[in-house]
Scaffold this motif. Structure first.
Motif, PDB file in Angstrom:
ATOM      1  N   SER A   1       0.831  -1.204   0.000  1.00  0.00           N
ATOM      2  CA  SER A   1       0.000   0.000   0.000  1.00  0.00           C
ATOM      3  C   SER A   1       0.867   1.257   0.000  1.00  0.00           C
ATOM      4  O   SER A   1       0.515   2.259  -0.639  1.00  0.00           O
ATOM      5  CB  SER A   1      -0.948   0.000   1.199  1.00  0.00           C
ATOM      6  OG  SER A   1      -0.216   0.063   2.411  1.00  0.00           O
ATOM      7  N   LEU A   2       2.017   1.219   0.685  1.00  0.00           N
ATOM      8  CA  LEU A   2       2.921   2.362   0.666  1.00  0.00           C
ATOM      9  C   LEU A   2       3.447   2.617  -0.749  1.00  0.00           C
ATOM     10  O   LEU A   2       3.462   3.758  -1.220  1.00  0.00           O
ATOM     11  CB  LEU A   2       4.093   2.133   1.625  1.00  0.00           C
ATOM     12  CG  LEU A   2       5.131   3.247   1.678  1.00  0.00           C
ATOM     13  CD1 LEU A   2       4.537   4.474   2.353  1.00  0.00           C
ATOM     14  CD2 LEU A   2       6.363   2.774   2.408  1.00  0.00           C
ATOM     15  N   ILE A   3       3.836   1.560  -1.443  1.00  0.00           N
ATOM     16  CA  ILE A   3       4.342   1.696  -2.817  1.00  0.00           C
ATOM     17  C   ILE A   3       3.242   2.235  -3.734  1.00  0.00           C
ATOM     18  O   ILE A   3       3.492   3.126  -4.554  1.00  0.00           O
ATOM     19  CB  ILE A   3       4.902   0.352  -3.315  1.00  0.00           C
ATOM     20  CG1 ILE A   3       6.202   0.034  -2.584  1.00  0.00           C
ATOM     21  CG2 ILE A   3       5.120   0.364  -4.816  1.00  0.00           C
ATOM     22  CD1 ILE A   3       6.702  -1.367  -2.815  1.00  0.00           C
ATOM     23  N   LEU A   4       2.020   1.709  -3.599  1.00  0.00           N
ATOM     24  CA  LEU A   4       0.929   2.186  -4.439  1.00  0.00           C
ATOM     25  C   LEU A   4       0.600   3.647  -4.143  1.00  0.00           C
ATOM     26  O   LEU A   4       0.349   4.432  -5.067  1.00  0.00           O
ATOM     27  CB  LEU A   4      -0.307   1.308  -4.249  1.00  0.00           C
ATOM     28  CG  LEU A   4      -0.211  -0.099  -4.847  1.00  0.00           C
ATOM     29  CD1 LEU A   4      -1.445  -0.911  -4.488  1.00  0.00           C
ATOM     30  CD2 LEU A   4      -0.048  -0.029  -6.343  1.00  0.00           C
ATOM     31  N   ARG A   5       0.588   4.022  -2.863  1.00  0.00           N
ATOM     32  CA  ARG A   5       0.326   5.417  -2.517  1.00  0.00           C
ATOM     33  C   ARG A   5       1.406   6.338  -3.063  1.00  0.00           C
ATOM     34  O   ARG A   5       1.110   7.408  -3.611  1.00  0.00           O
ATOM     35  CB  ARG A   5       0.222   5.576  -1.000  1.00  0.00           C
ATOM     36  CG  ARG A   5      -1.223   5.682  -0.535  1.00  0.00           C
ATOM     37  CD  ARG A   5      -1.301   5.984   0.936  1.00  0.00           C
ATOM     38  NE  ARG A   5      -1.113   4.709   1.629  1.00  0.00           N
ATOM     39  CZ  ARG A   5      -0.432   4.548   2.735  1.00  0.00           C
ATOM     40  NH1 ARG A   5       0.136   5.566   3.324  1.00  0.00           N
ATOM     41  NH2 ARG A   5      -0.314   3.363   3.285  1.00  0.00           N
ATOM     42  N   LEU A   6       2.666   5.932  -2.920  1.00  0.00           N
ATOM     43  CA  LEU A   6       3.758   6.755  -3.461  1.00  0.00           C
ATOM     44  C   LEU A   6       3.665   6.867  -4.982  1.00  0.00           C
ATOM     45  O   LEU A   6       3.928   7.929  -5.547  1.00  0.00           O
ATOM     46  CB  LEU A   6       5.106   6.181  -3.047  1.00  0.00           C
ATOM     47  CG  LEU A   6       5.492   6.365  -1.578  1.00  0.00           C
ATOM     48  CD1 LEU A   6       6.798   5.640  -1.289  1.00  0.00           C
ATOM     49  CD2 LEU A   6       5.606   7.831  -1.235  1.00  0.00           C
ATOM     50  N   GLY A   7       3.282   5.788  -5.639  1.00  0.00           N
ATOM     51  CA  GLY A   7       3.099   5.833  -7.090  1.00  0.00           C
ATOM     52  C   GLY A   7       1.976   6.771  -7.486  1.00  0.00           C
ATOM     53  O   GLY A   7       2.090   7.528  -8.461  1.00  0.00           O
ATOM     54  N   LEU A   8       0.865   6.739  -6.735  1.00  0.00           N
ATOM     55  CA  LEU A   8      -0.247   7.645  -7.019  1.00  0.00           C
ATOM     56  C   LEU A   8       0.173   9.099  -6.818  1.00  0.00           C
ATOM     57  O   LEU A   8      -0.131   9.963  -7.654  1.00  0.00           O
ATOM     58  CB  LEU A   8      -1.439   7.310  -6.126  1.00  0.00           C
ATOM     59  CG  LEU A   8      -2.661   8.212  -6.280  1.00  0.00           C
ATOM     60  CD1 LEU A   8      -3.271   8.048  -7.659  1.00  0.00           C
ATOM     61  CD2 LEU A   8      -3.668   7.922  -5.196  1.00  0.00           C
TER      62      LEU A   8
ATOM     63  N   LEU B   1       2.362  10.143  -9.662  1.00  0.00           N
ATOM     64  CA  LEU B   1       1.559  10.388 -10.859  1.00  0.00           C
ATOM     65  C   LEU B   1       0.861  11.743 -10.777  1.00  0.00           C
ATOM     66  O   LEU B   1       0.878  12.512 -11.742  1.00  0.00           O
ATOM     67  CB  LEU B   1       0.535   9.267 -11.039  1.00  0.00           C
ATOM     68  CG  LEU B   1      -0.402   9.406 -12.233  1.00  0.00           C
ATOM     69  CD1 LEU B   1       0.373   9.172 -13.519  1.00  0.00           C
ATOM     70  CD2 LEU B   1      -1.544   8.432 -12.112  1.00  0.00           C
ATOM     71  N   LEU B   2       0.247  12.032  -9.629  1.00  0.00           N
ATOM     72  CA  LEU B   2      -0.418  13.326  -9.471  1.00  0.00           C
ATOM     73  C   LEU B   2       0.572  14.484  -9.570  1.00  0.00           C
ATOM     74  O   LEU B   2       0.281  15.513 -10.188  1.00  0.00           O
ATOM     75  CB  LEU B   2      -1.158  13.372  -8.133  1.00  0.00           C
ATOM     76  CG  LEU B   2      -2.397  12.488  -8.019  1.00  0.00           C
ATOM     77  CD1 LEU B   2      -2.956  12.535  -6.616  1.00  0.00           C
ATOM     78  CD2 LEU B   2      -3.434  12.888  -9.040  1.00  0.00           C
ATOM     79  N   LEU B   3       1.742  14.321  -8.987  1.00  0.00           N
ATOM     80  CA  LEU B   3       2.772  15.357  -9.073  1.00  0.00           C
ATOM     81  C   LEU B   3       3.233  15.540 -10.522  1.00  0.00           C
ATOM     82  O   LEU B   3       3.388  16.676 -10.995  1.00  0.00           O
ATOM     83  CB  LEU B   3       3.962  14.993  -8.178  1.00  0.00           C
ATOM     84  CG  LEU B   3       5.082  16.013  -8.109  1.00  0.00           C
ATOM     85  CD1 LEU B   3       4.598  17.279  -7.411  1.00  0.00           C
ATOM     86  CD2 LEU B   3       6.274  15.422  -7.380  1.00  0.00           C
ATOM     87  N   GLY B   4       3.404  14.437 -11.248  1.00  0.00           N
ATOM     88  CA  GLY B   4       3.801  14.515 -12.649  1.00  0.00           C
ATOM     89  C   GLY B   4       2.753  15.207 -13.499  1.00  0.00           C
ATOM     90  O   GLY B   4       3.077  16.029 -14.367  1.00  0.00           O
TER      91      GLY B   4
END
Length: 176
Positions: free
Chosen positions: A98-105, A108-111
């Motif tokens: 869940s930490l990896i998925l949250r960081l990925g999200l 993505l939002l930052l990008g």
């Protein structure tokens, strides 16, 4: 041993045949394994050697005596401890995923935010519309190809059922 002899005759036969017959050959292997463990715990990890001796004698006693209430209690405690350890491992894996998925999200939002900041809102919306149209076009094209292939399979199935006698081997690479 009467229970085993009465209810598990094959197991009783195997035990009597192989344990008594091959015991002189197998006993040195057992002794080597036990001595290797003892040497390992005594000289390499001397601080846990007392735990090893207690656990070894307890396991030997539990495995050699008939099952009683203490044995069942020990097995229940081992089962509970192993279930707690598995639960802890499951929670750890879920936390990291869940930490990896949250960081990925968040990445993505930052990008997307940086992209919109760089290109401007109007140009970003045009780019988004272009990509949306491209994906819709690819989806429609994929559906057309899929429908064509499905119709081809239906046609072949009808011809096979009707017993068509078309010439075999006319495809590319089928011979001279």
């Amino acid at each position: 041993m009467d229970f085993v002899q009465d209810y598990l005759p094959q197991l009783y036969y195997l035990y009597n045949t192989y344990n008594t017959t091959y015991h002189p050959y197998v006993a040195p292997i057992y002794r080597f394994v036990l001595l290797t463990q003892s040497y390992f715990f005594r000289y390499i990890f001397p601080t846990i050697y007392p735990l090893y001796t207690v656990a070894n004698s307890a396991l030997h006693t539990l495995s050699s005596d008939s099952p009683d209430l203490v044995t069942l209690l020990c097995l229940a405690v081992i089962l509970i401890i192993s279930m707690k350890a598995l639960e802890y491992m499951r929670k750890t894996v879920i936390f990291w995923l869940s930490l990896i998925l949250r960081l990925g999200l968040y990445a993505l939002l930052l990008g997307v935010g940086v992209y919109v900041w760089q290109r401007g809102l109007d140009q970003s919306l045009e780019d988004f519309g272009f990509l949306w149209g491209l994906f819709e076009g690819l989806s429609e094209e994929g559906q057309k190809v899929g429908n064509r292939r499905a119709k081809g399979r239906e046609w072949e199935a009808r011809n096979v059922r009707a017993g068509s006698t078309r010439k075999r081997g006319g495809a590319r690479g089928s011979g001279w």
